[in-house]
Design an enzyme around this catalytic site. Sequence first.
Site, PDB file in Angstrom:
ATOM      1  N   ARG A  82       0.885  -1.115   0.116  1.00 17.52           N
ATOM      2  CA  ARG A  82      -0.031   0.047  -0.022  1.00 17.52           C
ATOM      3  C   ARG A  82       0.866   1.063   0.026  1.00 17.52           C
ATOM      4  O   ARG A  82       1.785   1.492   1.027  1.00 17.52           O
ATOM      5  CB  ARG A  82      -0.871  -0.086   1.190  1.00 17.52           C
ATOM      6  CG  ARG A  82      -1.741   1.283   1.397  1.00 17.52           C
ATOM      7  CD  ARG A  82      -2.643   1.218   2.707  1.00 17.52           C
ATOM      8  NE  ARG A  82      -2.969   2.851   2.601  1.00 17.52           N
ATOM      9  CZ  ARG A  82      -3.332   3.404   3.531  1.00 17.52           C
ATOM     10  NH1 ARG A  82      -2.615   3.020   4.847  1.00 17.52           N
ATOM     11  NH2 ARG A  82      -3.775   4.626   3.460  1.00 17.52           N
TER      12      ARG A  82
ATOM     13  N   HIS B   1      -2.765  11.025   0.946  1.00 13.45           N
ATOM     14  CA  HIS B   1      -2.171  10.862   2.209  1.00 13.45           C
ATOM     15  C   HIS B   1      -1.639  12.099   2.555  1.00 13.45           C
ATOM     16  O   HIS B   1      -0.483  12.464   2.831  1.00 13.45           O
ATOM     17  CB  HIS B   1      -1.127   9.658   2.063  1.00 13.45           C
ATOM     18  CG  HIS B   1      -1.037   9.092   3.537  1.00 13.45           C
ATOM     19  ND1 HIS B   1      -1.170   7.888   3.958  1.00 13.45           N
ATOM     20  CD2 HIS B   1      -0.749   9.886   4.717  1.00 13.45           C
ATOM     21  CE1 HIS B   1      -0.675   7.619   4.880  1.00 13.45           C
ATOM     22  NE2 HIS B   1      -0.549   8.657   5.671  1.00 13.45           N
TER      23      HIS B   1
ATOM     24  N   GLU C 132      -7.029   8.591   6.461  1.00 12.83           N
ATOM     25  CA  GLU C 132      -7.446   9.375   7.496  1.00 12.83           C
ATOM     26  C   GLU C 132      -7.959  10.840   7.498  1.00 12.83           C
ATOM     27  O   GLU C 132      -7.093  11.751   7.876  1.00 12.83           O
ATOM     28  CB  GLU C 132      -6.132   9.352   8.364  1.00 12.83           C
ATOM     29  CG  GLU C 132      -5.678   7.912   8.827  1.00 12.83           C
ATOM     30  CD  GLU C 132      -4.405   7.705   9.802  1.00 12.83           C
ATOM     31  OE1 GLU C 132      -4.409   6.636  10.416  1.00 12.83           O
ATOM     32  OE2 GLU C 132      -3.799   8.626  10.027  1.00 12.83           O
TER      33      GLU C 132
ATOM     34  N   ASN D 216      -7.198   2.079  10.385  1.00 18.53           N
ATOM     35  CA  ASN D 216      -5.811   2.111  10.884  1.00 18.53           C
ATOM     36  C   ASN D 216      -6.177   2.181  12.568  1.00 18.53           C
ATOM     37  O   ASN D 216      -6.864   2.972  12.787  1.00 18.53           O
ATOM     38  CB  ASN D 216      -5.359   3.606  10.401  1.00 18.53           C
ATOM     39  CG  ASN D 216      -4.674   3.582   9.071  1.00 18.53           C
ATOM     40  OD1 ASN D 216      -5.094   2.571   8.146  1.00 18.53           O
ATOM     41  ND2 ASN D 216      -4.466   4.661   8.484  1.00 18.53           N
TER      42      ASN D 216
ATOM     43  N   TYR E 227      -4.147   1.915  16.424  1.00 14.56           N
ATOM     44  CA  TYR E 227      -2.850   2.058  16.863  1.00 14.56           C
ATOM     45  C   TYR E 227      -2.950   1.746  18.512  1.00 14.56           C
ATOM     46  O   TYR E 227      -2.260   1.162  19.135  1.00 14.56           O
ATOM     47  CB  TYR E 227      -2.121   3.137  16.641  1.00 14.56           C
ATOM     48  CG  TYR E 227      -1.485   3.299  15.198  1.00 14.56           C
ATOM     49  CD1 TYR E 227      -0.526   2.766  14.957  1.00 14.56           C
ATOM     50  CD2 TYR E 227      -2.296   4.050  14.186  1.00 14.56           C
ATOM     51  CE1 TYR E 227       0.134   2.674  13.781  1.00 14.56           C
ATOM     52  CE2 TYR E 227      -1.686   3.901  13.026  1.00 14.56           C
ATOM     53  CZ  TYR E 227      -0.749   3.409  12.614  1.00 14.56           C
ATOM     54  OH  TYR E 227      -0.267   3.639  11.459  1.00 14.56           O
TER      55      TYR E 227
ATOM     56  N   GLU F  12      -3.261  -0.055   8.253  1.00 15.26           N
ATOM     57  CA  GLU F  12      -1.987   0.423   9.099  1.00 15.26           C
ATOM     58  C   GLU F  12      -2.324  -0.035  10.397  1.00 15.26           C
ATOM     59  O   GLU F  12      -3.428  -0.058  11.053  1.00 15.26           O
ATOM     60  CB  GLU F  12      -1.981   1.884   9.342  1.00 15.26           C
ATOM     61  CG  GLU F  12      -1.504   2.573   7.968  1.00 15.26           C
ATOM     62  CD  GLU F  12      -1.476   4.232   8.368  1.00 15.26           C
ATOM     63  OE1 GLU F  12      -0.935   4.559   9.450  1.00 15.26           O
ATOM     64  OE2 GLU F  12      -1.633   4.950   7.443  1.00 15.26           O
TER      65      GLU F  12
END
Length: 453
Positions: free
Chosen positions: A84, A128, A173, A300, A302, A360
């Site tokens: 990606r 991005h 995002e 994504n 985290y 991600e």
Amino acid sequence: MSQEAMSLSRAAFPANFVWGSATASYQIEGAVREDGRGPSIWDTYSHTPGKTSEGDTGDIACDHYHLYKQDVALMREIGLDSYRFSIAWPRIIPTGRGVVNQKGLDFYDRLVDELLKNDIQPYATLYHWDLPQTLQDAGGWTNRVTAEAFAEYADVVSRRLGDRVKGWITLNEPWCSAALGHMMGMHAPGSRSVHDGVRAGHHLLLGHGLALPTLRRNNSRPDAEFGITLSLNYFEPGDDTAEAQEATIMADAFSNRWFLDPLFKGVYPDVLDSMFNPHLPIQSGDMEIISGALDFLGVNYYFRSMPLAVEDANTFTLKTRQPKESQYTHMGWEVYPEGLHKLLVRLHQDYAPAKQYITENGSAFIDTLIEDQSGPVVHDPDRLNYLRNHFEAARLAIRDGVPLAGYFVWSLMDNFEWAYGYSRRFGLTYTDYPTQRRILKDSGKWYQQFLRG
């Protein structure tokens, strides 16, 4: 760590599960003034004193623009199924609209061909965060025209690459672009305005919706698929108080539902009405465009957040609980793989996307390059364990019925980490910036063995 996680192998996942890694154009490419590329908002922001750690910029970054063949060879060495990457809008249309820079298209043409030659499927992200500065000078994402310009840019790129690219992601995002970039001033363009943030968020979503039909029309790969990637957090109250419960509801609405609800339900969360309604620039038909069918949702993830209270409603600053017993990354983020499992299940239950990808997931820890007798090495057991445990969380989500189709580890290599500059390392591969050597870390070697298994 569970016994299942310790013994985890690729065989524990569906045979067609996609394993990859991810990067972003401004974070790795460098060559910001070569072959006709125009300036982006991140060029401007990173060159503004005080905006990034040590004044770092993406001028050179990982020099991927020149070293892409070496980097694709690294991907093949690891054993990735897919990669990606993001496309730099100012490299394609330097002023955002109008004249197309063929040399910019040529670079991504070469990259896609090199990936396919090495049996690696390309997943391209169109945006991005590196908006052409010329568009920003005209209002950027606060201006509806930028959504229209994005659809034109998507048309140009997909007409060139639509016969070969497997996966298309419109935006990465958009919450970060809207909230961090326009409300909190922590990312480019550095605005601090609720008005700007809400307008930017709506136009980002509109740009996505306008681009989707164009991408579908221009793609000739029968297996091509189209989606968007959101930054999504797992929230749970920091304690049992009513204040913490309310803060959690509001935090989830602001961080997750702000973009999920328009995409899947065609409305903004009603709990944000008082904050959003005075600023939303909705025109007739917008929500129908925004909520067009997606082939997949990119997730994504985290960390977990445990709100105790909303400290500042204007910037949505939270007071949170940080469990002392938890491990934290170099970013200060709690390591909480269970949050990935719970988030994926929640998305499946509440929004039912046809397919989910983890686009991600990764961790920053302090890495030390050791010049061993047998060659350079980087021992990163914390990152290795982070990945192994999050892979296990993904497996559990599949067990629980989530249509999870793939996992892209962030990141292929250490790179320019936005406002943190080069002070944070997320890579499976260590980037020695003075020499541009790539050294596969222990976590990258573990991923390699996992994929071979």
